[in-house]
Design an enzyme around this catalytic site. Structure first.
Site, short mmCIF file in Angstrom:
data_model
loop_
_atom_site.label_atom_id
_atom_site.label_comp_id
_atom_site.label_asym_id
_atom_site.label_seq_id
_atom_site.Cartn_x
_atom_site.Cartn_y
_atom_site.Cartn_z
CB VAL A 195 -0.98 0.00 1.19
CG1 VAL A 195 -1.80 1.28 1.21
CG2 VAL A 195 -1.90 -1.21 1.12
CE LYS A 216 9.37 -5.61 10.77
NZ LYS A 216 8.13 -6.35 11.07
CD GLU A 251 -13.55 6.31 2.90
OE1 GLU A 251 -14.09 7.36 3.21
OE2 GLU A 251 -14.11 5.20 3.04
CB ILE A 282 -16.05 1.11 -1.12
CG1 ILE A 282 -16.02 -0.06 -2.12
CG2 ILE A 282 -17.46 1.63 -0.95
CD1 ILE A 282 -16.86 -1.26 -1.68
CD GLU A 334 -5.13 -8.33 6.70
OE1 GLU A 334 -4.24 -8.04 7.51
OE2 GLU A 334 -5.63 -7.50 5.92
CG ASP A 341 -9.81 -7.91 7.14
OD1 ASP A 341 -8.86 -7.13 7.39
OD2 ASP A 341 -10.58 -7.76 6.16
CE LYS A 343 -11.23 -4.71 5.63
NZ LYS A 343 -11.19 -5.71 4.54
#
Lengths: 408, 408
Positions: B15, B39, B121, B128, B182, B193, B197
């Site tokens: 990401v 890291k 978000e 979305i 994940e 997960d 959310k």
């Protein structure tokens, strides 16, 4: 800080009444309706008579009114109201897609000049928050296309015709009874309503102002029994699709019925629902689905605009700054299916590239590549129905050499 | 007026790299990445070494850094970073759903105390724009429910198992290869997960802070061959559904697999796509569909948060002011389908109300009404699979008389 806003409302039809009900039931919007301008004061109203007036100056000249909410049918009268309201220093909320589509560039300039907002989330696909998301959420994404089912009334008709084998006329009548249809059904079934919404969406997707008259719209009013049969045999449905997309520095846009495969995201959009598919470089494919018509869904969008005005919200037309070089074009080839009964109506020569065809019991079907202009021209021939093919590809026509270059 | 913002980035995984690429390709976001904390400094990077640091204070103590973008895996380390960043007067953008879900109330208070924003978000359903829409667009709607497919990895697995008859293990492996899953697959397949959310979404839908430990989650890891057979015979699919809804002054919420009818809006959501269905009094039913995982979709959401910070955006947790009286509850009855092989695993007595059942070739299926607690307890028995029935109804268990009242 939110401040309390005073609203002058024009029109008290289904959406206006929806807004009034929503405003009186919801918490937290610091806004109240002071005056409602109507055409016919003799109609029985459920609210106190003193709220109503037939004199528009009682709203437009009232300095205590901050926001004009314009919800009347007549697009020319609406234009005059919006313009005067902005010039008199009021914000405007409207859902009048035709008026907006025809005057968007002027309204953009008026907003800049007077520093007041014109908000119109309710004008495009009812309760789907598409304009706000295009402006804010996708403000930095490089959007490549927007398409979808932008008209609830035609989608309702197509659903009933397909699933319940209702006749076209019965389905239209039912849509009108349920309040989804425009007063003039031609606006819906000939694709004008979807086109007006598309023109508004284009301004916020690509930052381009397009005149509705420049955008081709083909409706669902000539869809034939042969089309329905072809759809069923191939496990397809038919949807009226509005689409706009960018290729190079051009924006292409049109409204036309299309055969849709069963797995396509639009296939499952039924009845009065609308859907918007947005595609961008980063967010990739997004779909928004919601009711496109009806008093509460549109009232909800109008309310959301009123609420946004309480914290000073204005559209920035952000894509306009990013894409100044884009221009609108109709120089496109599309893949179409053409059906007709009289064998002389259409010939293979009408296509740029003919792909396949069949004839049975006097009914004919031809499929191939057409320019958008040819596609539109065929749609206007008597007894001819044209649709975009399932998964149709679109290819820009390479620009021809400018004439002055040839002459030199 | 937008101001130029300086970003300190924690983490440079899929990401983070997506964000970096998006920031360098897009126009108009006045923000630049000054430093990236990682890291392992020995890994080969595609960017200049001087951008990277392994010392978090080089970001947290740098007064020129306005925004900390936190994109690391370790939720405990992430918590410490977010807290310190806020305390040092920086805004935070994060997509770490577990950390957010577990600390949302504290983060709410920290935002109030320090006057800085935490935006997230990207934490809920990737690209979305659901949090922003819940906050802004539905700020005045009386929302009644939110539900959907909140985990792309399990949806990918279910799609492959159903459509391509892949084994569960193969499908999971493929999801991991594609970067949807994940690091710890249990977080996906056991429904954690999706639950994290959901907990975040509940805060913005109903204004209630719920602890993840209080919300029941049942995963897809025990779905049986009998479940798949039952689904196919009844033209159903199986989806892992996260849902929360309001009844009276209670909010109910849970994550569980469910049989879904072919016409249901979730039925057509395939592969790594997520979908969110929102229902409100005025906007009625809305659906949002988009990619829930992957570097660009999440990067796009993170970018949109960074962009929002350039104009001073903060969540107002608007529903919190409207619904102070709502409280979370698990006192609910649900309609479930239970399958198992050993005939002694489950009996009719395990149901509050037994509806139907069948047994064939040693495989058994029972359907009936259970309390949420019974449903969860059955899910934990060896060799037992539980799913919500198609179109399951949910009914609150009437509150029992409080004990102190009985005593008086």
């Amino acid at each position: 800080m939110k401040k309390k806003l005073t609203i002058g409302l024009f029109g008290f039809g289904v959406v206006g009444q929806g807004l009034y009900n929503v405003l009186s039931q919801t918490h937290g919007v610091k806004a109240e309706i002071k005056r409602i301008a109507i055409k016919d004061k003799s109609k029985t109203r459920t609210l106190p008579q003193e709220l109503f007036t037939t004199d528009k100056t009682e709203i437009l000249n009232d300095p205590s009114i901050d926001i004009v909410v314009e919800l009347i049918n007549d697009h020319e009268a609406a234009y005059a109201i919006v313009k005067e309201a902005i010039e008199k220093g009021k914000h405007v909320v409207t859902a009048n897609k035709r008026m907006l589509a025809e005057n968007l560039e002027e309204f953009y300039e008026l907003q800049q000049r007077y520093g007041k907002s014109i908000l119109y989330e309710g004008s495009v696909c009812g309760s789907i928050p598409i304009i706000r998301n295009l402006e804010e959420y996708y403000d930095n994404d490089l959007l490549t296309s927007i398409e979808g089912i932008f008209n609830g009334s035609t989608n309702y008709i197509l659903t009933k015709v397909f699933e319940e084998k209702k006749s076209y006329a019965d389905a239209l009548l039912k849509a009108q009874e349920l309040g989804f249809a425009e007063t003039d059904p031609a606006l819906d079934v000939e694709g004008y309503d979807a086109k007006f919404k598309l023109v508004i969406a284009i301004a916020h997707t690509f930052g381009v102002f397009v005149k509705p008259a420049d955008v081709i719209n083909i409706g669902i009013d000539k869809i034939s029994a042969t089309d329905l049969k072809y759809a069923k045999e191939n496990n397809l449905s038919i949807k009226l699709v509005a689409r706009a997309f960018k290729q190079g520095d051009k924006v292409f846009a049109f409204v036309a019925p299309q055969f849709i495969e069963a797995h396509h995201p639009l296939a499952s959009i039924r009845n009065e629902y609308n859907a918007v598919l947005v595609e961008g470089a980063f967010a990739e494919k997004q779909t928004f689905v919601g009711k496109g018509a009806g008093s509460y869904p549109t009232g909800s969008a109008v309310l959301s605009d009123v609420s946004a005005l309480t914290y000073g919200y204005a559209y920035e037309y952000k894509k306009r700054a990013q894409h100044e070089a884009l221009s609108f074009s109709n120089d496109l080839r599309v893949e179409a299916v053409v059906t007709f009964e009289d064998q002389h109506s259409v010939s293979i020569k009408d296509f740029e590239t003919f792909k396949s065809g069949y004839a049975a019991n006097g009914k004919q079907l031809l499929q191939g590549i057409l320019t958008l202009a040819q596609f539109k021209a065929l749609s206007e021939r008597d007894g001819v129905s044209v649709l975009l093919a399932a998964n149709a590809t679109f290819s820009p026509i390479a620009e021809s050499v400018p004439e002055d270059l040839l002459a030199s």
